[in-house]
Design an enzyme around this catalytic site. Sequence first.
Site, PDB file in Angstrom:
ATOM      1  CG  HIS A   1      -1.264   4.644  -7.136  1.00 32.77           C
ATOM      2  ND1 HIS A   1      -2.681   5.430  -7.271  1.00 32.77           N
ATOM      3  CD2 HIS A   1      -0.754   4.840  -5.401  1.00 32.77           C
ATOM      4  CE1 HIS A   1      -3.143   6.026  -5.906  1.00 32.77           C
ATOM      5  NE2 HIS A   1      -2.572   5.852  -4.637  1.00 32.77           N
TER       6      HIS A   1
ATOM      7  CB  ALA B   1     -12.863   2.933  -6.783  1.00 29.02           C
TER       8      ALA B   1
ATOM      9  CB  VAL C   1      -0.977   0.019   1.280  1.00 26.93           C
ATOM     10  CG1 VAL C   1      -1.599   1.730   1.238  1.00 26.93           C
ATOM     11  CG2 VAL C   1      -1.456  -1.161   1.119  1.00 26.93           C
TER      12      VAL C   1
END
Length: 319
Positions: free
Chosen positions: A181, A156, A124
């Site tokens: 990301h 999302a 993460v």
Amino acid sequence: MAISYGKMVIIGAGKVGSAILNSVLRMNILDEIVVVNRNQKKALGEVLDASHTTAFAYSANANIHVGGYEECADAQIIVVTAGPSIQPGNSRDRMVLLEKNINVMNDIMEQITRYTREAIIIVVSNPLDILTYIAQKKFDYPANKIFGTGTLLDTARFNKMLGDLCGVDAKNVTGFVLGEHGSTSFIPWNTVNIVGVPFAEFEKQFELKEKLDKEKLLHDTKVIGLDIVELKGYTSSGVALSACRLIGSIVRNEKSVVPVSTVLSGQYGLTGAAMSLPCVISKNGIDRVLELPLDEQGKSDLQKCYEHLRTAIESVYSE
């Protein structure tokens, strides 16, 4: 040592680690959760606070406790959240965390691999793609068992924005944000649809008054997380649910298709980097990496993202 199915270790008890702890408890799918943190008092505080929720009817009586890296030996899942995160007022680029968090990740992987190569590791910490790549390559960890949350949260966010614009539930939107990301993420627009209705027909089918702006949607998707940092000081809720989505898919062997950051092994002819592509997630980790049929723009965006990540990797890691 045999895996204890239903056991998870969270490394890092900061805002994200604690959010994941509390979110996964609501899912009632784990038997044991161990929190590993340098500051054990902080870890103990989070554990005690979370453990009290198990007395309520909606929460299973999971065993929650503080531990050391030896707890990884029989863990089914390890979630890595440790390391500095972007702070308000800092650069709006996750790459500023690179050197510090590479050292943190190296220390963590040295400890984990002393005890296991069987657990599924979910990264993460940021910059996520580079940390995932180095962790897998430097420590020769099974590639299907280590991946990052990647663009799952970006996806999302994009689906929520697009669903709101079209007046539909975001869960009915099928649209992936892929690649890094970070600043070079991209959307393969030719694959975006709502229950089969292609993106090009959204204005007509959903009677939109204004034309959808692809560039604005992509820009807003990229910056919204950094905007949240400026507004509240950090992000936690979205990334916690992203991690929980993966944890649930592993524990329940769902074989869900979600975008996660994985080390490339020839997809689209590329190797030498980790980036988010749609992957089938099961009890084994990554069962399969899917290659969406990209149009020419998508292929170009993928290549730009890859070259950006390769440059960053080469600046800090020699293979």
